[in-house]
Design a protein around this motif. Sequence first.
Motif, mmCIF file in Angstrom:
data_model
loop_
_atom_site.group_PDB
_atom_site.id
_atom_site.type_symbol
_atom_site.label_atom_id
_atom_site.label_comp_id
_atom_site.label_asym_id
_atom_site.label_seq_id
_atom_site.Cartn_x
_atom_site.Cartn_y
_atom_site.Cartn_z
ATOM 1 N N THR A 24 -33.394 23.192 4.358
ATOM 2 C CA THR A 24 -34.388 24.183 3.938
ATOM 3 C C THR A 24 -34.281 24.377 2.426
ATOM 4 N N LEU B 269 -37.848 39.743 7.179
ATOM 5 C CA LEU B 269 -38.997 40.031 8.037
ATOM 6 C C LEU B 269 -39.388 41.502 8.033
ATOM 7 N N THR C 288 -35.378 32.378 8.210
ATOM 8 C CA THR C 288 -36.604 33.049 7.786
ATOM 9 C C THR C 288 -36.334 33.849 6.522
ATOM 10 N N ASN D 227 -38.412 25.943 6.492
ATOM 11 C CA ASN D 227 -38.243 25.771 7.941
ATOM 12 C C ASN D 227 -37.756 27.081 8.541
ATOM 13 N N PRO D 228 -38.692 27.959 8.972
ATOM 14 C CA PRO D 228 -38.299 29.267 9.505
ATOM 15 C C PRO D 228 -37.502 29.172 10.797
ATOM 16 N N GLU D 229 -37.503 28.004 11.447
ATOM 17 C CA GLU D 229 -36.667 27.852 12.638
ATOM 18 C C GLU D 229 -35.182 27.859 12.268
#
Length: 383
Positions: free
Chosen positions: A318, A356, A353, A348-350
């Motif tokens: 990432t 939020l 992240t 790649n938020p998987e």
Amino acid sequence: MKRQALAAIIASMFALAACGGDKPAEQAAAPAAAAEASAPAAQAADVPSSELPVIDAVMTHAPEVPPAIDRDTPAKVRVKMTTVEKTMKMADGVDYHYWTFDGDVPGQMIRVREGDTVEVEFSNDPSSTVPHNVDFHAATGPGGGAEATFTAPGRTSTFSFKALQSGLYIYHCAVAPVGMHIANGMYGLILVEPKEGLPKVDKEFYIVQGDFYTKGKYGAQGLQAFDMDKAIAEQPEYVVFNGHVGSIAGENALKANVGDTVRMYVGNGGPNLVSSFHVIGEIFDKVYVEGGKLINENVQSTVIPAGGAAIVEFKIDTPGSYTLVDHSIFRAFNKGALGQLKVEGEANPEIMTPKLSDTAYQPAGSAAPAPATASAASAANAY
């Protein structure tokens, strides 16, 4: 019927004996084939150094790394080194009179192949104030070449050694007082690639940590002199990567892309401190422990002794800025042992992240606050 059965049994016994008789021949053939296949390599290894092809070493200043070895036979590799004493920037507003191999700290990285003969042409610049030499930790023999390369200012010495064992090794000056020569910046790395080579990666970087002992405290302006008392007490004012504060940070940051596999050749010139090398936000997929053949996996930080090295590898998943530190953490944020690896590419938020939410803390059992009005929300977002 009994006669037929007996005949069948006797026939089968002869058949088994015949099959068994073939095995010694087959077993003898296998080693012969292996020996024949390995003969060229063995013959190459036995070639006297005087008959080897001669090539010039490709050497690079940090953080660049010489290209991978693209041959499968030994050679005589000529390495030219020059010691230079020069004043350079240690940090913003801070200068230091370094003693160097080839004009910077660390000295240039050298890359050879296991089995190569390394021929060293070692020069000491006429402007130097003292003799210098080089001790190769990759060399087998008294002093690692230190005696053979003891060189007065304005002189050139030569010697050679055979790179018998693969690995990542420190080289350093070993003229008395040895600690002072190293503390002034006289160290670098030599990589002896294994005969089969190293796995291909996307990016390679050359990094060496060192500790510096100045009369003035960290950040004191002007030209700083070496302080022997602090060096003996092992109390450095600066702990840095590649000889200078910020050498691999900001505009000088290392660069890579998402999906790259990165290999870092990391040394520790010392002269005193042990490094706890860590990349914030990454886990090392592989660590070649102390620069040798032993591989450890899934490592968060790796210890590198003074006068030692390690190879670390990781794949970048990432984008963002990854901070390189000695995790003896005051050294990073208060003495200079800090670098950056800037990575570009698609997020790649998987994997991770961004933030939020950011809400007011609610102690257990307390009433939830009234929701903000539209006008209040607009005012809060005005800046």
